[in-house]
Motif scaffolding. Structure first.
Motif, PDB file in Angstrom:
ATOM      1  N   TYR A   8       0.837  -1.199   0.000  1.00 42.48           N
ATOM      2  CA  TYR A   8       0.000   0.000   0.000  1.00 42.48           C
ATOM      3  C   TYR A   8       0.880   1.261   0.000  1.00 42.48           C
ATOM      4  CZ  TYR A   8      -2.931  -3.511   2.433  1.00 42.48           C
ATOM      5  OH  TYR A   8      -3.594  -4.648   2.809  1.00 42.48           O
TER       6      TYR A   8
ATOM      7  N   TYR B  17       0.309   5.240   1.045  1.00 43.55           N
ATOM      8  CA  TYR B  17      -0.576   6.200   1.695  1.00 43.55           C
ATOM      9  C   TYR B  17       0.054   7.594   1.616  1.00 43.55           C
ATOM     10  CZ  TYR B  17      -3.142   2.437   4.155  1.00 43.55           C
ATOM     11  OH  TYR B  17      -3.907   1.344   4.488  1.00 43.55           O
TER      12      TYR B  17
ATOM     13  N   GLN C  73      -0.076  11.138   3.903  1.00 42.37           N
ATOM     14  CA  GLN C  73      -0.537  11.737   5.150  1.00 42.37           C
ATOM     15  C   GLN C  73      -0.177  13.204   5.149  1.00 42.37           C
ATOM     16  OE1 GLN C  73       1.074  10.159   8.811  1.00 42.37           O
ATOM     17  NE2 GLN C  73      -0.484  11.177  10.042  1.00 42.37           N
TER      18      GLN C  73
ATOM     19  N   GLN D 105      -3.552  15.319   9.500  1.00 35.75           N
ATOM     20  CA  GLN D 105      -4.585  14.388   9.066  1.00 35.75           C
ATOM     21  C   GLN D 105      -4.091  12.950   9.200  1.00 35.75           C
ATOM     22  OE1 GLN D 105      -6.279  15.325   5.254  1.00 35.75           O
ATOM     23  NE2 GLN D 105      -6.186  17.533   5.621  1.00 35.75           N
ATOM     24  N   GLY D 106      -5.015  12.008   9.022  1.00 40.39           N
ATOM     25  CA  GLY D 106      -4.634  10.614   9.047  1.00 40.39           C
ATOM     26  C   GLY D 106      -4.169  10.150   7.676  1.00 40.39           C
ATOM     27  N   PRO D 107      -3.513   8.994   7.612  1.00 34.49           N
ATOM     28  CA  PRO D 107      -3.095   8.456   6.313  1.00 34.49           C
ATOM     29  C   PRO D 107      -4.291   8.199   5.392  1.00 34.49           C
ATOM     30  CG  PRO D 107      -2.012   7.293   8.119  1.00 34.49           C
ATOM     31  CD  PRO D 107      -3.085   8.139   8.727  1.00 34.49           C
TER      32      PRO D 107
ATOM     33  N   LEU E 103      -5.246   6.247   1.725  1.00 35.78           N
ATOM     34  CA  LEU E 103      -4.759   5.285   0.758  1.00 35.78           C
ATOM     35  C   LEU E 103      -4.707   5.898  -0.635  1.00 35.78           C
ATOM     36  CD1 LEU E 103      -3.928   2.298   0.234  1.00 35.78           C
ATOM     37  CD2 LEU E 103      -6.325   1.894  -0.372  1.00 35.78           C
TER      38      LEU E 103
ATOM     39  N   GLN F 167      -3.123   0.401  -3.931  1.00 35.90           N
ATOM     40  CA  GLN F 167      -2.886  -0.904  -3.309  1.00 35.90           C
ATOM     41  C   GLN F 167      -2.528  -1.903  -4.399  1.00 35.90           C
ATOM     42  OE1 GLN F 167      -6.196  -2.492  -1.054  1.00 35.90           O
ATOM     43  NE2 GLN F 167      -5.427  -4.575  -1.278  1.00 35.90           N
TER      44      GLN F 167
ATOM     45  N   ASP G 108      -6.423  -1.344  -6.184  1.00 33.21           N
ATOM     46  CA  ASP G 108      -7.231  -0.149  -5.959  1.00 33.21           C
ATOM     47  C   ASP G 108      -6.356   1.069  -6.149  1.00 33.21           C
ATOM     48  OD1 ASP G 108      -9.335   1.024  -3.160  1.00 33.21           O
ATOM     49  OD2 ASP G 108      -8.857   1.903  -5.105  1.00 33.21           O
TER      50      ASP G 108
ATOM     51  N   GLN H 126      -8.031   6.508  -5.469  1.00 33.35           N
ATOM     52  CA  GLN H 126      -7.681   7.788  -4.852  1.00 33.35           C
ATOM     53  C   GLN H 126      -6.361   8.347  -5.367  1.00 33.35           C
ATOM     54  OE1 GLN H 126      -9.933   9.301  -2.851  1.00 33.35           O
ATOM     55  NE2 GLN H 126     -11.191   7.540  -3.402  1.00 33.35           N
TER      56      GLN H 126
ATOM     57  N   LEU I 241       3.662   7.259   3.003  1.00 34.52           N
ATOM     58  CA  LEU I 241       3.896   6.037   3.764  1.00 34.52           C
ATOM     59  C   LEU I 241       3.649   4.813   2.901  1.00 34.52           C
ATOM     60  CD1 LEU I 241       1.927   7.114   6.953  1.00 34.52           C
ATOM     61  CD2 LEU I 241       4.377   6.664   6.910  1.00 34.52           C
TER      62      LEU I 241
ATOM     63  N   GLN J  59      -1.259  -4.491   8.657  1.00 33.42           N
ATOM     64  CA  GLN J  59      -0.452  -3.692   7.753  1.00 33.42           C
ATOM     65  C   GLN J  59       0.740  -3.143   8.529  1.00 33.42           C
ATOM     66  OE1 GLN J  59      -2.571  -0.812   5.359  1.00 33.42           O
ATOM     67  NE2 GLN J  59      -4.390  -2.106   5.221  1.00 33.42           N
TER      68      GLN J  59
ATOM     69  N   TYR K 133      -3.780   2.328  15.754  1.00 36.82           N
ATOM     70  CA  TYR K 133      -2.357   2.363  15.478  1.00 36.82           C
ATOM     71  C   TYR K 133      -1.710   3.387  16.400  1.00 36.82           C
ATOM     72  CZ  TYR K 133      -2.306  -0.335  11.103  1.00 36.82           C
ATOM     73  OH  TYR K 133      -2.362  -1.332  10.165  1.00 36.82           O
TER      74      TYR K 133
ATOM     75  N   PHE L 282      -3.907   6.675  16.161  1.00 36.02           N
ATOM     76  CA  PHE L 282      -4.881   6.778  15.076  1.00 36.02           C
ATOM     77  C   PHE L 282      -5.882   5.634  15.190  1.00 36.02           C
ATOM     78  CE2 PHE L 282      -3.013  10.034  12.456  1.00 36.02           C
ATOM     79  CZ  PHE L 282      -1.658   9.962  12.689  1.00 36.02           C
TER      80      PHE L 282
ATOM     81  N   PHE M  85      -8.718   6.408   8.065  1.00 34.91           N
ATOM     82  CA  PHE M  85      -8.050   6.784   9.299  1.00 34.91           C
ATOM     83  C   PHE M  85      -8.623   8.076   9.866  1.00 34.91           C
ATOM     84  CE2 PHE M  85      -4.258   4.077   9.824  1.00 34.91           C
ATOM     85  CZ  PHE M  85      -4.303   3.361   8.645  1.00 34.91           C
ATOM     86  N   GLY M  86      -8.604   8.181  11.193  1.00 36.22           N
ATOM     87  CA  GLY M  86      -8.888   9.441  11.850  1.00 36.22           C
ATOM     88  C   GLY M  86      -7.675  10.352  11.793  1.00 36.22           C
ATOM     89  N   THR M  87      -7.818  11.542  12.371  1.00 31.49           N
ATOM     90  CA  THR M  87      -6.763  12.548  12.306  1.00 31.49           C
ATOM     91  C   THR M  87      -5.721  12.394  13.405  1.00 31.49           C
ATOM     92  OG1 THR M  87      -8.204  14.025  13.535  1.00 31.49           O
ATOM     93  CG2 THR M  87      -8.174  14.269  11.137  1.00 31.49           C
TER      94      THR M  87
END
Lengths: 115, 111
Positions: A33, A35, A37, A41-43, A45, A48, A56, A59, A91, A104, B36, B89, B101-103
């Protein structure tokens, strides 16, 4: 303990330039994968792979981003041309298989700054 | 649209006390959830998971609680240790291995 390797760890480039990131997953992991980030914010995707095939990439901004995993092992993510908004941590992660229960494992990331 | 939300950007807790990190989600199709932990200059590392068929999963000092009706997930760390200081996370998936994922919440455990 096996780890996901990524290089470079940091990259500074000017907008409109091309950049490439490399990822070497844990040996034997079929699923890889990428990603992105963004700070705060969060990672998210981007793409993949299952072995050498894209599973996939919905995105992935395909007008400027490309990814490949030619031999089903390591992978390269490319951005051409880079834009200011691409500044982020990229990532790479790998897992044994595609099941959601498969853990993962993430690499340390490549931090990109576009000037 | 953020489907997974962590509304507390940071949390400070005394060593030995309980840390509670919260996560809310909007997609009722989410059926698998992860937490995570991320240290600076490292990638996220898997901590604990829970399936939607359960409401609790425990692993040592870490317990995850799932409230499906409230679409709420929480991670409890008891007792908290200084080495737990990291960004946490939560992530959720709806049937596939694509996780949202959240922030993140930055936890500081004060010695």
């Amino acid at each position: 303990e096996a780890e996901v390797a990524q290089s470079p760890r940091y990259k500074i480039t000017e907008k409109s330039q091309a950049v490439a990131f490399w990822c070497d997953p844990i040996s034997g992991h079929a699923t890889l994968y990428w990603y992105r980030q963004i700070l705060g914010q969060g990672p998210e995707l981007l793409v993949q792979f299952q072995d050498e095939s894209v599973v996939d990439d919905s995105q992935l901004p395909k007008d400027r981003f490309s990814a490949e995993r030619l031999k089903g092992v390591d992978s390269t993510l490319k951005i051409q041309p880079a834009e200011l908004g691409d500044s982020a941590m990229y990532l790479c992660a790998s897992s044994r298989g595609q099941l959601k229960q498969e853990t993962q494992y993430f690499g340390p990331g490549t931090r990109l700054l576009v000037l | 649209d953020q489907q997974v939300k962590q509304n507390s950007p940071s949390l400070s807790v005394q060593e030995g006390r309980i840390s509670i990190l919260n996560c809310d989600y909007t997609n009722s199709m989410f059926d698998y959830f992860l937490w995570y932990k991320k240290y600076p200059a490292e990638g996220p590392t898997f901590l604990i998971s829970i399936s939607s068929i359960k409401d609790k999963n425990e692993d040592g000092r870490f317990t995850v609680f799932l409230n499906k009706s409230a679409k709420h997930l929480s991670l409890h760390i008891v007792p908290s240790q200084p080495g737990d200081s990291a960004v946490y996370f939560c992530a959720a998936s709806a049937g596939s291995n694509q996780f949202y994922f959240g922030t993140g919440t930055s936890l500081t455990v004060i010695p």
